[in-house]
Write a protein that holds these residues in place. Structure first.
Motif, PDB file in Angstrom:
ATOM      1  N   SER A   1       3.777  -0.279  11.583  1.00 52.08           N
ATOM      2  CA  SER A   1       3.224   0.748  10.690  1.00 52.08           C
ATOM      3  C   SER A   1       3.099   0.178   9.283  1.00 52.08           C
ATOM      4  O   SER A   1       4.105  -0.030   8.604  1.00 52.08           O
ATOM      5  CB  SER A   1       4.136   1.985  10.682  1.00 52.08           C
ATOM      6  OG  SER A   1       3.688   2.922   9.730  1.00 52.08           O
ATOM      7  N   ARG A   2       1.871  -0.086   8.895  1.00 45.85           N
ATOM      8  CA  ARG A   2       1.635  -0.625   7.548  1.00 45.85           C
ATOM      9  C   ARG A   2       1.301   0.525   6.602  1.00 45.85           C
ATOM     10  O   ARG A   2       0.365   1.291   6.853  1.00 45.85           O
ATOM     11  CB  ARG A   2       0.512  -1.661   7.568  1.00 45.85           C
ATOM     12  CG  ARG A   2       0.866  -2.906   8.377  1.00 45.85           C
ATOM     13  CD  ARG A   2      -0.209  -3.986   8.290  1.00 45.85           C
ATOM     14  NE  ARG A   2       0.248  -5.196   8.965  1.00 45.85           N
ATOM     15  CZ  ARG A   2       0.014  -5.491  10.234  1.00 45.85           C
ATOM     16  NH1 ARG A   2      -0.701  -4.644  10.983  1.00 45.85           N
ATOM     17  NH2 ARG A   2       0.476  -6.598  10.771  1.00 45.85           N
ATOM     18  N   VAL A   3       2.062   0.621   5.502  1.00 51.60           N
ATOM     19  CA  VAL A   3       1.875   1.728   4.560  1.00 51.60           C
ATOM     20  C   VAL A   3       0.453   1.729   4.003  1.00 51.60           C
ATOM     21  O   VAL A   3      -0.140   2.783   3.780  1.00 51.60           O
ATOM     22  CB  VAL A   3       2.914   1.655   3.419  1.00 51.60           C
ATOM     23  CG1 VAL A   3       2.687   2.768   2.412  1.00 51.60           C
ATOM     24  CG2 VAL A   3       4.330   1.730   3.976  1.00 51.60           C
ATOM     25  N   ARG A   4      -0.110   0.560   3.821  1.00 64.03           N
ATOM     26  CA  ARG A   4      -1.455   0.459   3.243  1.00 64.03           C
ATOM     27  C   ARG A   4      -2.503   1.193   4.085  1.00 64.03           C
ATOM     28  O   ARG A   4      -3.554   1.598   3.573  1.00 64.03           O
ATOM     29  CB  ARG A   4      -1.852  -1.008   3.080  1.00 64.03           C
ATOM     30  CG  ARG A   4      -1.927  -1.779   4.373  1.00 64.03           C
ATOM     31  CD  ARG A   4      -2.313  -3.245   4.189  1.00 64.03           C
ATOM     32  NE  ARG A   4      -3.699  -3.372   3.784  1.00 64.03           N
ATOM     33  CZ  ARG A   4      -4.111  -4.003   2.685  1.00 64.03           C
ATOM     34  NH1 ARG A   4      -3.237  -4.563   1.877  1.00 64.03           N
ATOM     35  NH2 ARG A   4      -5.378  -4.078   2.396  1.00 64.03           N
ATOM     36  N   ASP A   5      -2.214   1.364   5.377  1.00 61.14           N
ATOM     37  CA  ASP A   5      -3.182   2.000   6.265  1.00 61.14           C
ATOM     38  C   ASP A   5      -3.093   3.524   6.244  1.00 61.14           C
ATOM     39  O   ASP A   5      -3.941   4.203   6.839  1.00 61.14           O
ATOM     40  CB  ASP A   5      -2.986   1.501   7.710  1.00 61.14           C
ATOM     41  CG  ASP A   5      -3.257   0.004   7.839  1.00 61.14           C
ATOM     42  OD1 ASP A   5      -4.062  -0.522   7.035  1.00 61.14           O
ATOM     43  OD2 ASP A   5      -2.660  -0.635   8.724  1.00 61.14           O
ATOM     44  N   ARG A   6      -2.085   4.041   5.588  1.00 59.90           N
ATOM     45  CA  ARG A   6      -1.930   5.495   5.505  1.00 59.90           C
ATOM     46  C   ARG A   6      -2.875   6.071   4.449  1.00 59.90           C
ATOM     47  O   ARG A   6      -3.329   5.364   3.543  1.00 59.90           O
ATOM     48  CB  ARG A   6      -0.490   5.870   5.141  1.00 59.90           C
ATOM     49  CG  ARG A   6       0.522   5.586   6.243  1.00 59.90           C
ATOM     50  CD  ARG A   6       1.928   5.954   5.773  1.00 59.90           C
ATOM     51  NE  ARG A   6       2.896   5.832   6.843  1.00 59.90           N
ATOM     52  CZ  ARG A   6       3.214   6.813   7.689  1.00 59.90           C
ATOM     53  NH1 ARG A   6       2.629   8.009   7.571  1.00 59.90           N
ATOM     54  NH2 ARG A   6       4.098   6.625   8.647  1.00 59.90           N
ATOM     55  N   VAL A   7      -3.111   7.370   4.544  1.00 59.71           N
ATOM     56  CA  VAL A   7      -3.928   8.082   3.563  1.00 59.71           C
ATOM     57  C   VAL A   7      -3.016   9.036   2.793  1.00 59.71           C
ATOM     58  O   VAL A   7      -2.123   9.661   3.379  1.00 59.71           O
ATOM     59  CB  VAL A   7      -5.063   8.873   4.250  1.00 59.71           C
ATOM     60  CG1 VAL A   7      -5.844   9.704   3.237  1.00 59.71           C
ATOM     61  CG2 VAL A   7      -5.997   7.923   4.992  1.00 59.71           C
ATOM     62  N   VAL A   8      -3.220   9.121   1.492  1.00 55.54           N
ATOM     63  CA  VAL A   8      -2.421  10.036   0.667  1.00 55.54           C
ATOM     64  C   VAL A   8      -2.807  11.470   1.012  1.00 55.54           C
ATOM     65  O   VAL A   8      -3.985  11.840   0.974  1.00 55.54           O
ATOM     66  CB  VAL A   8      -2.653   9.777  -0.837  1.00 55.54           C
ATOM     67  CG1 VAL A   8      -1.837  10.757  -1.670  1.00 55.54           C
ATOM     68  CG2 VAL A   8      -2.296   8.343  -1.191  1.00 55.54           C
ATOM     69  N   ASP A   9      -1.800  12.267   1.362  1.00 47.69           N
ATOM     70  CA  ASP A   9      -2.038  13.677   1.683  1.00 47.69           C
ATOM     71  C   ASP A   9      -1.999  14.484   0.385  1.00 47.69           C
ATOM     72  O   ASP A   9      -0.929  14.832  -0.110  1.00 47.69           O
ATOM     73  CB  ASP A   9      -0.967  14.162   2.670  1.00 47.69           C
ATOM     74  CG  ASP A   9      -1.205  15.607   3.099  1.00 47.69           C
ATOM     75  OD1 ASP A   9      -2.319  16.116   2.862  1.00 47.69           O
ATOM     76  OD2 ASP A   9      -0.267  16.223   3.642  1.00 47.69           O
TER      77      ASP A   9
END
Length: 705
Positions: free
Chosen positions: A199-207
């Motif tokens: 799980s790479r944080v960079r791939d997440r989207v800010v909610d």
């Protein structure tokens, strides 16, 4: 000395342990070590997961601030590169966080694929306190894990938060009670066994569905609150990029902001202040490891404002206190004052009823010196009179056991004279608390000619224990703080003679950043106190004129807030300063008597004269050995006199302006008709350093050699 990263293998898991005591600062050598250990684990096909840890006590307190501004700060691999290497690892990396995880340390953990934390761990991004923003991805990764609003609050406050408070968010995958490493290894084994995807944080989207109105509100609030401080506003813009730009583009913008802030005078001042407070704990002639005496019980002599404040400070740290007064009425007033202070804290929710009673029970009132026999330390807080202090110290010398420390809270008197009242001058030290003692952070530790290294080690350790920032000073009239204050106030009074009004001077210095201008401070403290000091100095120095305009106010019975009239007028029950025409009339008369025709005085001149007067006196203090280092003088003024932290202190400010410029200005003022040439002539140290193109730090290095 080369710091390494420990490398150990547990089955199919490689454990990488940061090893840069005491706080695992992420300096160049440690960054090299992390990258090398990562490459080693990735090259070994038997390794299926990695655990990155700092051990059971601490993860990392962040960047090595000693590298700021040096070549090492930008040497490869830089921290963002190390974090990217971890993030792009083909094998899962688990951050195992114990104790403190701050700044670059947290950014390092955010680059890992999973994070587990000990139940007592704390996480934070305190860069704003150094005039910076997180520069290794913190403004981009944190909001992807905890949301935009919480990330902004965490970054703007700079305050650490308990890891436990992030339970249930993607920031912490597991909380571990008990020993961290067994739990971290078990989690890594679970990742392997369940083939959990990386799980790479960079791939997440800010909610953040309502990001734009929230960010606009944040911009408006921060702009109003931060005044001339650029870092908070840049923090908001960097976080805005986390929802408005692609990750790599936003990361690049964050880095640009970081370097812009690094070059601001505000950040230089804040970083200097941070380093100065760390340096002040090192005392010449007191080697590391010097044995400190145990302090279990303290006697405080005097139950007035200062004595009660000191007693509260000690009780707050869990230290038993005997509070001595000469009369029952004065003693009861002191105890009642202490209880009122604690009850006020109770009403504000800062204290529980049980804690209030526990602290009150630590303070034992007494009217007898014989009750002090078990004290490890006695602190005298009586009136500023050598004769009164003689009586106190002779009694303390009589009743205290051998090895007990005798301390004076004097703000100006000769400590060596006070020590001579005892048979143990080696055990006598000055502990100059600042009022209110339970609030103000500064403690001037005055070193007498005979004060032992063991005594100094003991009181410096005690200062940390009671939450004070301690600075060691030598013996002279006023020590560091009040000696410079006298020169500063004198410069401010010179401006009144030139034609400025008290409110002009106060306003200019408050706009510069001081918490309160000198004339408002004078009214708050009581003009009669400094008047008495000037009269004492005049008596001790025949032929020297210590008189200033404030004497006229005192002669007219204007002592400040205490009687409703000083430099300003005060309405009953209020502390708002009101300009008073009566003061204008007194000043006009004072100027006529001195033969001075008033002129217009601007803000820049006010700041220049007052600040350069402080720096000049500070240089004399440094040259005389009263202060160990220029930064110690800054620490005194930042923590005891309301000097703006982002300016770094009077000595740092002088270096920011340029010592040669300061010297030229001092010479110009000294040559003015009617000027006190003795006071305004540049200190020999400033003259030497300016002529040689050297700075105050160069002087310190030269002294060490």
């Amino acid at each position: 000395m080369t710091f390494t990263v420990g490398y150990a293998v547990h089955g199919s898991i490689a454990v990488l342990t940061l090893d840069h005591p005491p706080v695992n600062g992420l300096g160049h050598s440690l960054r090299v070590g992390i990258a090398a250990a990562l490459d080693r684990a990735l090259a070994n096909p038997a390794i299926r997961a990695l655990v990155l840890t700092g051990g059971e006590r601490i993860f990392s307190a962040g960047a090595d601030v000693r590298e700021f501004g040096t070549a090492n700060s930008s040497r490869d691999p830089i921290l963002p590169s190390v974090i990217r290497a971890i993030e792009m690892s083909s094998k899962p990396v688990v951050a195992a966080i114990a104790g403190t995880c701050l700044g670059g340390g947290l950014e390092l953990a955010l680059g890992c694929h999973f994070r587990v934390a000990g139940s007592e761990a704390t996480l934070g991004l305190p860069e704003v306190k150094l005039g910076l923003l997180p520069g290794a991805g913190g403004t981009q990764r944190l909001p992807r894990l905890v949301g935009l609003e919480r990330a902004l609050d965490m970054i703007l406050s700079g305050a650490p938060q308990a890891a436990r408070s992030f339970e249930g968010t993607p920031l912490i995958d597991a909380l571990i009670d008990g020993e961290l490493m067994p739990g971290a290894l078990a989690f890594a084994e679970k990742v392997i066994a369940q083939a959990m995807p990386i799980s790479r944080v960079r791939d997440r989207v800010v909610d953040a569905p309502a990001a734009e109105p929230f960010l606009q509100f944040a911009r408006n609030t921060v702009r109003a609150a931060s005044k001339n401080m650029p870092a908070p506003q840049k923090c908001v813009e960097a976080l805005a990029a986390s929802v408005g730009k692609p990750f790599d583009e936003a990361l690049k913008l964050e880095r640009e902001f970081f370097f812009q802030l690094m070059n601001t005078p505000e950040s230089r001042g804040l970083r200097h202040a941070f380093a100065a407070e760390r340096a002040s704990t090192k005392v010449a002639g007191v080697p590391d490891g010097t044995a400190a005496r145990p302090i279990r019980q303290v006697a405080v002599i005097g139950a007035g404002t200062m004595g009660t404040g000191i007693a509260i400070t000690l009780a707050n740290a869990g230290i038993a206190v005997s509070l001595l007064e000469t009369g029952q009425e004065a003693l009861q007033r002191g105890i009642d004052s202490i209880r009122r202070t604690y009850e006020s804290a109770l009403k504000k929710g800062r204290l529980t009823p049980d804690a209030l009673e526990q602290r009150m029970n630590l303070i034992a009132p007494t009217l007898s010196y014989d009750a002090l026999v078990d004290a490890d330390l006695a602190i005298e807080a009586v009136s500023e009179s050598l004769e009164v202090k003689r009586v106190v110290f002779e009694q303390l010398d009589r009743v205290l056991r051998p090895g007990a420390i005798l301390a004076s809270n004097t703000s100006a008197l000769n400590l060596d004279t006070i020590a001579s009242f005892t048979s143990r001058p080696q055990d006598v030290v000055g502990l100059h608390f600042f009022s209110p003692a339970h609030v103000m952070r500064l403690l001037e530790v005055v070193r007498g000619a005979a004060t032992s290294a063991e005594v100094l080690a003991t009181v410096m350790q005690l200062a940390r224990r009671i939450g004070k920032v301690a600075v060691v000073a030598g013996v002279c009239d006023g020590f560091i703080g009040n000696r410079i204050l006298a020169r500063y106030v004198s410069a401010a009074n010179d401006l009144l003679l030139q034609g400025a009004s008290p409110q002009q001077v106060d306003r200019a210095l408050e706009e510069f950043g001081l918490a309160m201008g000198p004339f408002r401070v004078g009214d708050l403290a009581g003009l009669d106190i400094s008047w008495a000091v000037r009269k004492r100095r005049a008596a001790e120095n025949p032929g020297v004129d210590f008189s200033i305009a404030a004497d006229r106010l005192c002669e007219a019975g204007r002592f400040g807030q205490k009687n409703g009239a000083g430099w300003y007028r005060y309405e009953p029950g209020r502390r708002d300063p009101i300009a008073d025409p009566a003061v204008d009339a007194l000043l006009a008369e004072y100027r006529r008597d001195k033969g001075v025709t008033p002129r217009a005085v601007g803000k820049a001149e006010i700041v220049e004269r007052c600040l350069f007067a402080m720096a000049n006196e500070g240089a004399r203090i440094l040259d005389e050995g009263i202060a160990q280092r220029a930064s110690d003088i800054d620490v005194v003024y930042l923590n005891g006199y309301g000097f703006p932290r982002h300016r770094g202190g009077p000595m740092h400010y002088a270096e920011e302006v340029g010592l040669s410029e300061v010297v030229r200005a001092l010479r110009r003022i000294a040559a003015e008709p009617g000027a006190d040439a003795r006071a305004w002539t540049p200190a020999p140290l400033l003259d030497r350093l300016a002529a040689e193109g050297r700075g105050l730090k160069d002087h310190l290095e030269g002294a060490r050699k």
